[in-house]
Write an enzyme that holds these catalytic residues in place. Sequence first.
Site, PDB file in Angstrom:
ATOM      1  N   GLU A  66      -9.485 -35.472  -6.904  1.00 23.74           N
ATOM      2  CA  GLU A  66      -9.957 -35.367  -5.526  1.00 23.74           C
ATOM      3  C   GLU A  66      -8.847 -34.971  -4.568  1.00 23.74           C
ATOM      4  O   GLU A  66      -7.656 -35.032  -4.887  1.00 23.74           O
ATOM      5  CB  GLU A  66     -10.594 -36.675  -5.088  1.00 23.74           C
ATOM      6  CG  GLU A  66      -9.678 -37.879  -5.136  1.00 23.74           C
ATOM      7  CD  GLU A  66     -10.466 -39.165  -4.877  1.00 23.74           C
ATOM      8  OE1 GLU A  66     -11.016 -39.708  -5.847  1.00 23.74           O
ATOM      9  OE2 GLU A  66     -10.530 -39.611  -3.735  1.00 23.74           O
TER      10      GLU A  66
ATOM     11  N   CYS B  39      -4.115 -32.789   1.281  1.00 25.44           N
ATOM     12  CA  CYS B  39      -3.615 -33.844   0.403  1.00 25.44           C
ATOM     13  C   CYS B  39      -4.055 -33.516  -1.017  1.00 25.44           C
ATOM     14  O   CYS B  39      -5.249 -33.361  -1.273  1.00 25.44           O
ATOM     15  CB  CYS B  39      -4.192 -35.172   0.873  1.00 25.44           C
ATOM     16  SG  CYS B  39      -3.935 -36.537  -0.246  1.00 25.44           S
TER      17      CYS B  39
ATOM     18  N   CYS C 258      -3.808 -42.583 -12.904  1.00 25.22           N
ATOM     19  CA  CYS C 258      -2.429 -42.938 -12.582  1.00 25.22           C
ATOM     20  C   CYS C 258      -2.062 -44.138 -13.437  1.00 25.22           C
ATOM     21  O   CYS C 258      -2.913 -44.964 -13.740  1.00 25.22           O
ATOM     22  CB  CYS C 258      -2.350 -43.320 -11.095  1.00 25.22           C
ATOM     23  SG  CYS C 258      -0.698 -43.735 -10.516  1.00 25.22           S
TER      24      CYS C 258
ATOM     25  N   CYS D 190      -0.902 -50.044  -9.151  1.00 27.59           N
ATOM     26  CA  CYS D 190      -0.815 -50.806  -7.899  1.00 27.59           C
ATOM     27  C   CYS D 190      -2.137 -51.550  -7.671  1.00 27.59           C
ATOM     28  O   CYS D 190      -3.212 -50.983  -7.834  1.00 27.59           O
ATOM     29  CB  CYS D 190      -0.517 -49.868  -6.725  1.00 27.59           C
ATOM     30  SG  CYS D 190       1.040 -48.987  -6.921  1.00 27.59           S
TER      31      CYS D 190
ATOM     32  N   CYS E  37      -5.007 -50.217  -5.205  1.00 30.31           N
ATOM     33  CA  CYS E  37      -5.350 -48.798  -5.246  1.00 30.31           C
ATOM     34  C   CYS E  37      -6.457 -48.528  -6.257  1.00 30.31           C
ATOM     35  O   CYS E  37      -6.440 -49.066  -7.365  1.00 30.31           O
ATOM     36  CB  CYS E  37      -4.103 -47.987  -5.619  1.00 30.31           C
ATOM     37  SG  CYS E  37      -4.377 -46.221  -5.730  1.00 30.31           S
TER      38      CYS E  37
ATOM     39  N   GLU F 269       0.956 -40.210  -9.562  1.00 29.90           N
ATOM     40  CA  GLU F 269       2.313 -40.469  -9.081  1.00 29.90           C
ATOM     41  C   GLU F 269       3.122 -39.193  -9.336  1.00 29.90           C
ATOM     42  O   GLU F 269       3.453 -38.888 -10.495  1.00 29.90           O
ATOM     43  CB  GLU F 269       2.890 -41.686  -9.826  1.00 29.90           C
ATOM     44  CG  GLU F 269       4.380 -41.899  -9.668  1.00 29.90           C
ATOM     45  CD  GLU F 269       4.855 -41.887  -8.219  1.00 29.90           C
ATOM     46  OE1 GLU F 269       4.281 -42.592  -7.378  1.00 29.90           O
ATOM     47  OE2 GLU F 269       5.818 -41.149  -7.933  1.00 29.90           O
TER      48      GLU F 269
ATOM     49  N   SER G  98       6.133 -45.399  -0.692  1.00 23.45           N
ATOM     50  CA  SER G  98       5.167 -46.490  -0.595  1.00 23.45           C
ATOM     51  C   SER G  98       5.892 -47.814  -0.788  1.00 23.45           C
ATOM     52  O   SER G  98       6.076 -48.271  -1.910  1.00 23.45           O
ATOM     53  CB  SER G  98       4.094 -46.325  -1.670  1.00 23.45           C
ATOM     54  OG  SER G  98       3.365 -45.149  -1.420  1.00 23.45           O
ATOM     55  N   LEU G  99       6.315 -48.404   0.307  1.00 26.32           N
ATOM     56  CA  LEU G  99       7.130 -49.621   0.230  1.00 26.32           C
ATOM     57  C   LEU G  99       6.235 -50.865   0.164  1.00 26.32           C
ATOM     58  O   LEU G  99       6.323 -51.647  -0.763  1.00 26.32           O
ATOM     59  CB  LEU G  99       8.070 -49.664   1.451  1.00 26.32           C
ATOM     60  CG  LEU G  99       9.160 -50.722   1.434  1.00 26.32           C
ATOM     61  CD1 LEU G  99      10.070 -50.589   0.231  1.00 26.32           C
ATOM     62  CD2 LEU G  99       9.975 -50.654   2.734  1.00 26.32           C
ATOM     63  N   HIS G 100       5.411 -51.043   1.157  1.00 26.05           N
ATOM     64  CA  HIS G 100       4.349 -52.069   1.176  1.00 26.05           C
ATOM     65  C   HIS G 100       4.812 -53.517   1.143  1.00 26.05           C
ATOM     66  O   HIS G 100       3.986 -54.430   1.181  1.00 26.05           O
ATOM     67  CB  HIS G 100       3.333 -51.853   0.038  1.00 26.05           C
ATOM     68  CG  HIS G 100       2.737 -50.474  -0.003  1.00 26.05           C
ATOM     69  ND1 HIS G 100       2.549 -49.701   1.116  1.00 26.05           N
ATOM     70  CD2 HIS G 100       2.286 -49.722  -1.043  1.00 26.05           C
ATOM     71  CE1 HIS G 100       2.013 -48.534   0.768  1.00 26.05           C
ATOM     72  NE2 HIS G 100       1.854 -48.522  -0.526  1.00 26.05           N
TER      73      HIS G 100
ATOM     74  N   CYS H 296      -7.883 -43.745  -1.429  1.00 29.98           N
ATOM     75  CA  CYS H 296      -7.458 -43.164  -2.693  1.00 29.98           C
ATOM     76  C   CYS H 296      -8.373 -43.492  -3.845  1.00 29.98           C
ATOM     77  O   CYS H 296      -8.606 -44.644  -4.160  1.00 29.98           O
ATOM     78  CB  CYS H 296      -6.092 -43.735  -3.057  1.00 29.98           C
ATOM     79  SG  CYS H 296      -4.832 -43.030  -2.099  1.00 29.98           S
TER      80      CYS H 296
HETATM   81  N1  SAH Z   1       1.473 -42.608  -6.297  1.00 31.51           N
HETATM   82  C1  SAH Z   1       1.859 -42.199  -4.986  1.00 31.51           C
HETATM   83  C2  SAH Z   1       0.834 -41.326  -4.280  1.00 31.51           C
HETATM   84  C3  SAH Z   1      -0.616 -41.708  -4.378  1.00 31.51           C
HETATM   85  S1  SAH Z   1      -1.168 -43.051  -3.394  1.00 31.51           S
HETATM   86  C4  SAH Z   1       2.266 -43.401  -4.148  1.00 31.51           C
HETATM   87  O1  SAH Z   1       2.184 -44.518  -4.640  1.00 31.51           O
HETATM   88  O2  SAH Z   1       2.705 -43.223  -3.026  1.00 31.51           O
HETATM   89  C5  SAH Z   1      -1.025 -42.464  -1.752  1.00 31.51           C
HETATM   90  C6  SAH Z   1      -0.841 -43.570  -0.717  1.00 31.51           C
HETATM   91  O3  SAH Z   1      -2.065 -44.289  -0.522  1.00 31.51           O
HETATM   92  C7  SAH Z   1       0.203 -44.594  -1.136  1.00 31.51           C
HETATM   93  O4  SAH Z   1       1.003 -44.957  -0.038  1.00 31.51           O
HETATM   94  C8  SAH Z   1      -0.656 -45.737  -1.571  1.00 31.51           C
HETATM   95  O5  SAH Z   1       0.054 -46.917  -1.573  1.00 31.51           O
HETATM   96  C9  SAH Z   1      -1.798 -45.678  -0.565  1.00 31.51           C
HETATM   97  N2  SAH Z   1      -2.993 -46.418  -0.932  1.00 31.51           N
HETATM   98  C10 SAH Z   1      -3.480 -46.649  -2.152  1.00 31.51           C
HETATM   99  N3  SAH Z   1      -4.584 -47.430  -2.098  1.00 31.51           N
HETATM  100  C11 SAH Z   1      -4.793 -47.696  -0.792  1.00 31.51           C
HETATM  101  C12 SAH Z   1      -5.750 -48.458  -0.082  1.00 31.51           C
HETATM  102  N4  SAH Z   1      -6.725 -49.104  -0.714  1.00 31.51           N
HETATM  103  N5  SAH Z   1      -5.656 -48.514   1.274  1.00 31.51           N
HETATM  104  C13 SAH Z   1      -4.664 -47.856   1.923  1.00 31.51           C
HETATM  105  N6  SAH Z   1      -3.729 -47.114   1.303  1.00 31.51           N
HETATM  106  C14 SAH Z   1      -3.785 -47.040  -0.044  1.00 31.51           C
END
Ligand code: SAH
Length: 351
Positions: A89, A102, A109, A113, A116, A162, A216-218, A335
């Site tokens: 997608e 995007c 993947c 996470c 996600c 990723e 993506s630090l979070h 995502c």
């Molecule tokens: N693997 C990469 C790129 C794909 S995810 C990464 O981890 O950055 C793209 C972005 O969407 C990342 O910042 C991810 O953490 C975020 N993301 C994933 N699931 C999400 C959700 N449910 N709500 C908000 N952001 C989300």
Amino acid sequence: MKRDIQSLTLDELTQVVLSLGEKKYRAEQIFHDIMLGKKIEEITTITQDLKDKLKEQFEDEQLKILTQKQSADGTSKFLYSLADGNIVEGVLMRYKFGNTLCVSSQVGCRMGCKFCASGLDGLVRNLSAGEILSQVIAVNKLLGGTLQDRKISNIVLMGSGEPLDNFDNLMQFLRIVTCNRGLNFSERSISISTCGLVPKIYKLADSGFKINICLSLHASNDQTRRSLMPIAKGYTVAELLDACDYYFEKTGRRILFEYILIKDVNSSTEHALRLAKLLSKRNCIVNLINLNEVKENDFKRCSDEVVNRFAEILKSYNINVTTRRSLGNDVDGACGQLRRSYIKNSTQKGE
Ligand code: SAH
């Protein structure tokens, strides 16, 4: 399986053309039309004989737009089908300064996470460079764009997958998409989003490509990060930030740190203060994202007050903060959601 012609750089295509006994300039003609989204058969500038020889060697239609859902805010969500039946997608976001596409880098993947939806079934396979590129080619074509007048100004590899886990194909994609005989994207108009594969960040810094990194630090501490992202068990936040500092030194590109705000997990004042201290001396941007809730897990988004308070704390430490507008929520913006709901629906229908 045949190699996809979109995965070839102009230099590689030139070698192919020369090996077929043709003149070098034919490669440019072919490359030009392939970047416009034409199939080999549709290239008008070469002989039928050459088309037939190319078709023997190469696949030329490995990605098609399957569906497009338009959101009220102008965002479009795409599903693409691949030649082997897999689906990925993408999202087209329309801003005043231009369109950002995007794109996905993998089917599924393997990063796992917890919040996600893309990684719920693990990694299916890497996308080839041509499959990553073909998302850009297909949408540019759909919007009536050409090479001189592109309808996409920025690319973010932020769809499923990723990107740094598919490093070689990412490099090949960058070589082709930045080629000035083709789509000619500048490096500064391309971003990747990564969960932080530390050795690959160093490798990217040394690759010569000066693209933007969204990290993506979070979380601001290892414990919380490990509870959300398995990759954090391999690399500490400190090691990750060292790699980011190196990337900035090497490329001059400021890192954009993405931080999803999740209720009762990483959104308290304590988390904000710790993040502020980590980043206040760094030349960077923080992008706060309120969680997109997905039905496969129990994480909840935060109230606007919590998001605003978190942002204010960071700003009080002179950190550049943006809060991501939630685009395309009415079309399964998060995502992996659209692909999942499509696959589920078609399985239920027995398709
Ligand atoms: N693997 C990469 C790129 C794909 S995810 C990464 O981890 O950055 C793209 C972005 O969407 C990342 O910042 C991810 O953490 C975020 N993301 C994933 N699931 C999400 C959700 N449910 N709500 C908000 N952001 C989300």
